[in-house]
Design an enzyme around this catalytic site. Sequence first.
Site, PDB file in Angstrom:
ATOM      1  N   HIS A  89      -3.350   5.384  10.398  1.00  0.00           N
ATOM      2  CA  HIS A  89      -2.814   6.686  10.003  1.00  0.00           C
ATOM      3  C   HIS A  89      -2.876   7.588  11.240  1.00  0.00           C
ATOM      4  O   HIS A  89      -3.720   7.403  12.117  1.00  0.00           O
ATOM      5  CB  HIS A  89      -3.598   7.256   8.820  1.00  0.00           C
ATOM      6  CG  HIS A  89      -3.249   6.575   7.527  1.00  0.00           C
ATOM      7  ND1 HIS A  89      -2.376   7.121   6.612  1.00  0.00           N
ATOM      8  CD2 HIS A  89      -3.616   5.372   7.016  1.00  0.00           C
ATOM      9  CE1 HIS A  89      -2.236   6.283   5.587  1.00  0.00           C
ATOM     10  NE2 HIS A  89      -2.977   5.217   5.813  1.00  0.00           N
TER      11      HIS A  89
ATOM     12  N   CYS B  13      -3.102   9.404   2.018  1.00  0.00           N
ATOM     13  CA  CYS B  13      -3.811   8.664   0.969  1.00  0.00           C
ATOM     14  C   CYS B  13      -4.309   9.673  -0.045  1.00  0.00           C
ATOM     15  O   CYS B  13      -4.948  10.661   0.321  1.00  0.00           O
ATOM     16  CB  CYS B  13      -4.979   7.867   1.545  1.00  0.00           C
ATOM     17  SG  CYS B  13      -5.940   7.044   0.265  1.00  0.00           S
TER      18      CYS B  13
ATOM     19  N   ASN C 269       0.957   7.010   7.823  1.00  0.00           N
ATOM     20  CA  ASN C 269       0.770   5.992   8.858  1.00  0.00           C
ATOM     21  C   ASN C 269       1.591   6.360  10.078  1.00  0.00           C
ATOM     22  O   ASN C 269       2.528   7.145   9.993  1.00  0.00           O
ATOM     23  CB  ASN C 269       1.314   4.649   8.365  1.00  0.00           C
ATOM     24  CG  ASN C 269       0.279   3.896   7.592  1.00  0.00           C
ATOM     25  OD1 ASN C 269       0.187   4.045   6.401  1.00  0.00           O
ATOM     26  ND2 ASN C 269      -0.510   3.112   8.279  1.00  0.00           N
TER      27      ASN C 269
END
Length: 310
Positions: free
Chosen positions: A209, A240, A249
């Site tokens: 990420h 997330c 990401n």
Amino acid sequence: MQLPQRVSIVEVGARDGLQNEGQTVAVATKLRLIEALADAGLKRIEAGSFVNPKWVPQMADSEAVYAGLQKRSGVVYPALTPNLQGFERAITAGAEEVAIFAAASEGFSQANINCSIAESLARFAPVMEAARDLQVPVRGYVSCVLGCPVAGHITPEQVKPVVSELLAMGCYEVSLGDTIGTGTAGTMQALLEALLQTFPAEKLAVHCHDTYGQALSNILVALQHGIATIDASVAGLGGCPYAEGATGNVATEDVVYMLQGMHIDCGVDLDKLIIAGQDISAELGRRNASRAALALSAKRAQSQAGSSGQ
Ligand code: HMG
Ligand code: MG
């Protein structure tokens, strides 16, 4: 260590990216995105997850997504499955590959899947058994390998046993998740040096990420350690739901641009990928988080304006 000549990209935008969207994303939009990613040459496209829909409502329509996939030969569409119930849903929906996910930190394991690391591994055992019976390949994830939103610092010694368990239970590959993007080239190097003493590079992938803007440098370190599988999310979509403040990401376009500059083949058509990223960003009303996509799109617009005499 020699750089890999070829890299396999695991595109996670339709899962990791869209699971974090505040707005509802229509199944048709998801399918258009997945189709555009396959058109761009991506061969591993995570298409959804079969988790508790109360926890992640954005993935509640994964059955419909799998039902609508125009599957292409040579392309796999893995699904995330947290337990046997999720695995059975995924297989019924037509998934041919699944991923299980554990964490290197107890705090994140509790926050993300409501159980300890040991309990999560025990939950995966029947999934692995069922997958073996059906010859379904299983990928493993370990979250928080370079830092945790709950515990903070994570050491390679915390990561190693979880990777080891996932490989021992039959995962064909383990993706190392820098879930909150706090890793740096230094901590990634220390992690990989420790892991590669025990595991071959072919069994590992990185999943970075980009919260702190370190993803590309961390990926470069991984390539320099012989790791040839990279997870990425078109347009840098995502975050997330159980890691507050984490961004998406690394953008797939940025990875492809870097790989092209290093003469490493990944089989992706960057122009088509940029269009896929621009389209989904426009549909979601989001700024495209890929720097390469923004720069190349601006350059293209400028040269089109120039050639039309504007
Ligand atoms: P739980 O509540 O502890 O589960 O959730 P439970 O077994 O006690 O069951 C409770 C209820 O959930 C029951 O329903 C079950 O039927 C249902 P009720 O009787 O109350 O009506 N349930 C399910 N329903 C549908 N599908 C299922 C399922 N399982 C149980 N598979 C659970 C445990 C793991 C399911 C839950 O915590 C969960 O769904 N967590 C998912 C969290 C998630 O998706 N996080 C994001 C993905 S991970 C990620 O992004 C990281 C990664 O990208 C790598 C990185 O960046 O590091 C992969
Ligand atoms: Mg992730």
